[in-house]
Design a protein around this motif. Structure first.
Motif, short mmCIF file in Angstrom:
data_model
loop_
_atom_site.label_atom_id
_atom_site.label_comp_id
_atom_site.label_asym_id
_atom_site.label_seq_id
_atom_site.Cartn_x
_atom_site.Cartn_y
_atom_site.Cartn_z
N ARG A 48 2.44 7.60 25.71
CA ARG A 48 2.85 6.60 26.70
C ARG A 48 1.68 5.69 27.09
O ARG A 48 1.80 4.46 27.03
N CYS A 49 0.57 6.28 27.48
CA CYS A 49 -0.56 5.46 27.93
C CYS A 49 -1.39 4.92 26.77
O CYS A 49 -2.04 3.88 26.90
N ILE A 50 -1.37 5.61 25.63
CA ILE A 50 -2.03 5.04 24.44
C ILE A 50 -1.36 3.72 24.07
O ILE A 50 -2.02 2.71 23.80
N THR A 51 -0.02 3.73 24.05
CA THR A 51 0.72 2.52 23.72
C THR A 51 0.46 1.42 24.74
O THR A 51 0.24 0.25 24.37
N TYR A 52 0.46 1.78 26.03
CA TYR A 52 0.20 0.78 27.07
C TYR A 52 -1.18 0.17 26.89
O TYR A 52 -1.34 -1.07 26.90
N ALA A 53 -2.22 1.00 26.73
CA ALA A 53 -3.58 0.49 26.63
C ALA A 53 -3.77 -0.40 25.41
O ALA A 53 -4.38 -1.47 25.49
N THR A 54 -3.25 0.04 24.27
CA THR A 54 -3.44 -0.76 23.06
C THR A 54 -2.63 -2.05 23.12
O THR A 54 -3.08 -3.09 22.64
N ASP A 55 -1.44 -2.00 23.70
CA ASP A 55 -0.63 -3.22 23.84
C ASP A 55 -1.34 -4.24 24.74
O ASP A 55 -1.35 -5.45 24.44
N VAL A 56 -1.90 -3.77 25.86
CA VAL A 56 -2.63 -4.67 26.75
C VAL A 56 -3.83 -5.27 26.03
O VAL A 56 -4.08 -6.49 26.10
N PHE A 57 -4.56 -4.45 25.32
CA PHE A 57 -5.75 -4.93 24.59
C PHE A 57 -5.35 -5.99 23.57
O PHE A 57 -5.96 -7.07 23.51
N HIS A 58 -4.34 -5.72 22.78
CA HIS A 58 -3.93 -6.65 21.73
C HIS A 58 -3.33 -7.93 22.32
O HIS A 58 -3.45 -9.01 21.72
#
Length: 322
Positions: A48-58
């Motif tokens: 859940r938070c891996i996806t959130y962090a990487t989406d925000v970064f990208h």
């Protein structure tokens, strides 16, 4: 030089002094919060938070320049952004830094539990304790608004970046977004703490001592939250510090309008009342509203209306060798 030890139980005199010293306030508040911070903000180190962090970064930095060999997180807190970016394949080796010794301690423990290659230092964002040209990437999440001199911090970030290195800061409050988020939070707190005084709903009321502690924390939070940002102004500050290829983007309008009342409600009721069903409802509602923000509202509303601003830029020089 040995980093200072955490101080999770500040004296009344220390707290009083902190109202005139935002850096001390940040240390005391975040040392106090470190042990429960992940729970308070529903931070995890799973998909859940891996996806959130990487989406925000990208969303702000794109996807071309990864994985980064070395990265530092400024104001890392418990390590949410850096550790999840590492798990998402964006970063190989990381360093956590925070003004709060308690937060650095928790971040290093989280990294160890996840088996990640991470070191850490207690660090002032205006005087980062690393050599020039140390990192390929500097990241931060919800940190710039705690730093008194943001422009000085940008200069320090560029100093420790290698030529061609990139910075990415996310989760910063916009001026308009912070206004409506705080008003919604205050209204929700007042409604929840008063309605749960009624007999039939008294089981939903947290013990008074816990409510008093939350109120004291909120009072000190007003000291540690120093800035809100206009996206154009933030871009100017980064450019003025010497960055190039600077870009600020914003996110969360509908998601913030629902998210802040939900977070405040969750802080005002006993944790055992927040069932798995409730947490799934809140999470999926946030996902749906975030999708609405990205697919529709971001195309028709001014970026200044959104709650979060994210900014990226690079240090002049040769491209990073990845």
């Amino acid at each position: 030089m040995t980093d200072p030890a955490p101080n999770p139980h500040a004296t009344a005199e220390e707290v009083k002094a902190a109202y005139d010293d935002p850096k001390l306030a940040n240390v005391l508040y975040h040392d106090w919060e470190a042990g429960t911070y992940d729970e308070k903000w529903s931070i995890s180190y799973d998909e859940r938070c891996i996806t959130y962090a990487t989406d925000v970064f990208h969303a702000v930095a794109g996807e071309a320049e990864q994985p980064y060999p070395t990265a530092m997180e400024l104001g890392s807190g418990t390590g949410f952004f850096l550790l999840n970016l590492m798990q998402g394949g964006v970063i190989k080796k990381g360093s956590v830094t925070d003004l709060s010794p308690g937060m650095v301690q928790v971040a290093l423990r989280n990294a160890e539990n996840l088996g990640l290659d991470v070191d850490g230092r207690v660090a002032d964002g205006e005087a980062i304790p690393y050599e020039d040209n140390s990192f390929d990437l500097v990241v931060g999440h919800a940190v710039l608004h705690h730093i008194p001199d943001v422009q000085a911090s940008f200069r320090e970030v560029l100093r420790v970046l290698k030529p061609g290195g990139r910075f990415v800061f996310a989760g910063e409050p916009t001026k308009i977004g912070d206004f409506y988020a705080r008003k919604l939070g205050q209204l929700t707190w007042w409604l929840t703490t008063n309605v749960t005084k009624l007999g039939p709903l008294s089981g939903w009321r947290r013990p008074q001592e816990e409510l008093d502690e939350s109120s004291r924390a909120a009072a000190l939070e007003a000291v540690v939250d120093i800035h809100t940002f206009d996206p154009k102004e933030l871009e100017r500050w980064a450019l003025g510090a010497g960055a190039v290829d600077v870009k600020a983007v914003t996110e969360e309008f509908a998601a913030a309008l629902a998210g802040w009342p939900i977070r405040t409600f969750e802080a005002a009721v006993p944790q055992e009342k927040l069932t798995v069903k409730w947490r799934l409802f809140a999470y999926h509602l946030w996902l749906r509203l975030s999708a609405l923000d990205k697919k529709l509202l971001s195309k028709v509303l001014p970026r200044e209306l959104f709650y979060n601003v994210m900014i990226t830029g690079t240090k002049p020089g040769a491209p990073v060798e990845l």
